[in-house]
Write a protein that holds these residues in place. Sequence first.
Motif, mmCIF file in Angstrom:
data_model
loop_
_atom_site.group_PDB
_atom_site.id
_atom_site.type_symbol
_atom_site.label_atom_id
_atom_site.label_comp_id
_atom_site.label_asym_id
_atom_site.label_seq_id
_atom_site.Cartn_x
_atom_site.Cartn_y
_atom_site.Cartn_z
ATOM 1 N N PHE A 1 -23.893 -4.839 -34.072
ATOM 2 C CA PHE A 1 -23.813 -6.299 -34.117
ATOM 3 C C PHE A 1 -25.170 -6.935 -33.800
ATOM 4 C CE2 PHE A 1 -19.154 -5.601 -32.856
ATOM 5 C CZ PHE A 1 -18.755 -5.591 -34.186
ATOM 6 N N ARG A 2 -26.021 -6.204 -33.103
ATOM 7 C CA ARG A 2 -27.363 -6.726 -32.815
ATOM 8 C C ARG A 2 -28.146 -7.015 -34.094
ATOM 9 N NH1 ARG A 2 -29.840 -1.890 -29.390
ATOM 10 N NH2 ARG A 2 -28.144 -1.462 -27.924
ATOM 11 N N PHE A 3 -27.847 -6.263 -35.135
ATOM 12 C CA PHE A 3 -28.628 -6.355 -36.364
ATOM 13 C C PHE A 3 -28.119 -7.422 -37.319
ATOM 14 C CE2 PHE A 3 -28.793 -1.663 -35.311
ATOM 15 C CZ PHE A 3 -29.961 -1.784 -34.576
ATOM 16 N N GLY A 4 -26.931 -8.007 -37.027
ATOM 17 C CA GLY A 4 -26.442 -9.084 -37.861
ATOM 18 C C GLY A 4 -25.088 -8.876 -38.489
ATOM 19 N N PHE A 5 -24.446 -7.725 -38.260
ATOM 20 C CA PHE A 5 -23.110 -7.516 -38.822
ATOM 21 C C PHE A 5 -22.074 -8.358 -38.074
ATOM 22 C CE2 PHE A 5 -25.073 -3.438 -40.115
ATOM 23 C CZ PHE A 5 -24.812 -3.505 -41.472
ATOM 24 N N ASP A 6 -21.081 -8.846 -38.819
ATOM 25 C CA ASP A 6 -19.987 -9.606 -38.225
ATOM 26 C C ASP A 6 -18.758 -8.736 -37.980
ATOM 27 O OD1 ASP A 6 -20.919 -12.504 -38.248
ATOM 28 O OD2 ASP A 6 -21.351 -11.894 -40.302
ATOM 29 N N SER B 1 -9.006 8.355 -51.293
ATOM 30 C CA SER B 1 -7.598 7.980 -51.469
ATOM 31 C C SER B 1 -6.644 9.152 -51.256
ATOM 32 C CB SER B 1 -7.379 7.389 -52.866
ATOM 33 O OG SER B 1 -7.702 8.336 -53.869
ATOM 34 N N GLN B 2 -7.158 10.394 -51.254
ATOM 35 C CA GLN B 2 -6.306 11.577 -51.085
ATOM 36 C C GLN B 2 -6.243 12.062 -49.643
ATOM 37 O OE1 GLN B 2 -8.584 13.819 -54.104
ATOM 38 N NE2 GLN B 2 -6.654 14.122 -55.187
ATOM 39 N N ILE B 3 -6.988 11.419 -48.772
ATOM 40 C CA ILE B 3 -7.045 11.863 -47.373
ATOM 41 C C ILE B 3 -6.002 11.110 -46.556
ATOM 42 C CG2 ILE B 3 -8.475 12.005 -45.304
ATOM 43 C CD1 ILE B 3 -10.914 12.218 -47.141
ATOM 44 N N THR B 4 -5.094 11.854 -45.957
ATOM 45 C CA THR B 4 -4.085 11.273 -45.073
ATOM 46 C C THR B 4 -4.407 11.660 -43.627
ATOM 47 O OG1 THR B 4 -2.640 13.194 -45.359
ATOM 48 C CG2 THR B 4 -2.329 11.337 -46.873
ATOM 49 N N GLY B 5 -3.648 11.090 -42.710
ATOM 50 C CA GLY B 5 -3.896 11.377 -41.307
ATOM 51 C C GLY B 5 -4.988 10.520 -40.713
ATOM 52 N N VAL B 6 -5.268 9.365 -41.360
ATOM 53 C CA VAL B 6 -6.299 8.450 -40.874
ATOM 54 C C VAL B 6 -5.752 7.027 -40.828
ATOM 55 C CG1 VAL B 6 -8.175 9.870 -41.786
ATOM 56 C CG2 VAL B 6 -7.241 8.024 -43.191
ATOM 57 N N ARG B 7 -6.443 6.182 -40.054
ATOM 58 C CA ARG B 7 -6.138 4.757 -40.010
ATOM 59 C C ARG B 7 -7.385 3.967 -40.349
ATOM 60 N NH1 ARG B 7 -5.426 3.086 -34.770
ATOM 61 N NH2 ARG B 7 -5.923 5.160 -33.956
ATOM 62 N N ARG B 8 -7.221 2.895 -41.121
ATOM 63 C CA ARG B 8 -8.327 1.982 -41.418
ATOM 64 C C ARG B 8 -8.366 0.922 -40.319
ATOM 65 N NH1 ARG B 8 -9.942 5.819 -44.735
ATOM 66 N NH2 ARG B 8 -8.541 6.129 -46.493
ATOM 67 N N VAL B 9 -9.512 0.758 -39.718
ATOM 68 C CA VAL B 9 -9.642 -0.166 -38.587
ATOM 69 C C VAL B 9 -10.877 -1.039 -38.742
ATOM 70 C CG1 VAL B 9 -8.453 1.411 -37.008
ATOM 71 C CG2 VAL B 9 -10.957 1.493 -37.215
ATOM 72 N N CYS B 10 -10.893 -2.132 -37.992
ATOM 73 C CA CYS B 10 -12.046 -3.034 -37.964
ATOM 74 C C CYS B 10 -12.440 -3.326 -36.520
ATOM 75 C CB CYS B 10 -11.737 -4.347 -38.675
ATOM 76 S SG CYS B 10 -11.550 -4.198 -40.463
ATOM 77 N N LEU B 11 -13.728 -3.406 -36.292
ATOM 78 C CA LEU B 11 -14.279 -3.821 -35.014
ATOM 79 C C LEU B 11 -15.067 -5.100 -35.254
ATOM 80 C CD1 LEU B 11 -14.710 -3.069 -31.994
ATOM 81 C CD2 LEU B 11 -16.828 -1.934 -32.702
ATOM 82 N N TRP B 12 -14.651 -6.192 -34.608
ATOM 83 C CA TRP B 12 -15.220 -7.502 -34.844
ATOM 84 C C TRP B 12 -16.228 -7.868 -33.763
ATOM 85 C CZ3 TRP B 12 -14.035 -10.961 -38.881
ATOM 86 C CH2 TRP B 12 -13.034 -10.526 -39.766
ATOM 87 N N ARG B 13 -17.210 -8.633 -34.159
ATOM 88 C CA ARG B 13 -18.177 -9.178 -33.209
ATOM 89 C C ARG B 13 -17.452 -10.064 -32.185
ATOM 90 N NH1 ARG B 13 -23.601 -10.632 -33.402
ATOM 91 N NH2 ARG B 13 -23.797 -10.051 -35.591
ATOM 92 N N ASN B 14 -17.850 -9.986 -30.944
ATOM 93 C CA ASN B 14 -17.327 -10.829 -29.864
ATOM 94 C C ASN B 14 -15.851 -10.564 -29.553
ATOM 95 O OD1 ASN B 14 -19.826 -12.106 -29.628
ATOM 96 N ND2 ASN B 14 -19.291 -13.628 -31.184
ATOM 97 N N GLU B 15 -15.385 -9.361 -29.851
ATOM 98 C CA GLU B 15 -14.008 -9.013 -29.439
ATOM 99 C C GLU B 15 -14.047 -7.757 -28.594
ATOM 100 O OE1 GLU B 15 -10.973 -8.786 -32.324
ATOM 101 O OE2 GLU B 15 -11.302 -10.793 -33.079
#
Length: 255
Positions: free
Chosen positions: A212-217, A241-255
């Motif tokens: 986040f220091r570099f500018g990503f939100d 698309s063929q890989i199971t056993g994973v979760r898609r996640v997001c990490l937000w700035r200021n959270e």
Amino acid sequence: MEFCAEGSEFFVDAILEAAAEVPEGDLIDLRIGPFWVVVQTNLGTGMASSLRSEEHLHGSKPITAAGQLHTKTPLELAGLMRSESPLESAVGLAAVNALLGPASDGLREEKAVAVLRERGRGRKVAMIGHFPFADALRKDCGQLWIFERGLNRRQEDLGEKAMEQLLPQADVVAVTATTLLNRTLPSVFAGIRPDAFVMLLGPSTPLTPVLFRFGFDVLCGTVVDDPEKVLRAVEQGAVTSQITGVRRVCLWRNE
């Protein structure tokens, strides 16, 4: 916000410093498939895209310590991010993700395409890397420019010259995490408008607030819940698309 336009090593240094702050783990397994690298530790499991270069087809050694990687610690493997070999660098990034992912607080279960659909509705969107969901996203955006220089490039995709002209016009910028591996992230940041909404996305994404220091939100990555499934799929040539056993996640700035 001003975006960081330092050299690629500046990003790598910051990511490796964050990985070094995590308690040292033990290496359990490492697999290098045609499309993905997976590193499993007792702390977590990480992935990175298996980038290759043409020079590896002509006698060079893409992995200098091939056959001995299992003797290294996860942090030693992470140091391979500095390598000039794209495949060694991918091993390093996968090790980083194995260390950083489980240590990240504030992760939301959220897909990158959902964020892009919401943020890009009716706006100008620049996508650095051709993602599989690009065509489905196009109808939601006011304008969608896709810049791709790798094997995924399609006829309608744009190149670096067009990026210099169009990227400063984008309201939303979605950057593939493989720019960390091919060292193109600094040149991308050089063209981003200060008020643009910027994402880093893909299973290679390091889930660390230092970015986040570099500018990503927002950072949109992957958490591996079932390492055995992922390891098996990767070594058998699975694409994302063929890989199971994973979760898609997001990490937000200021959270």
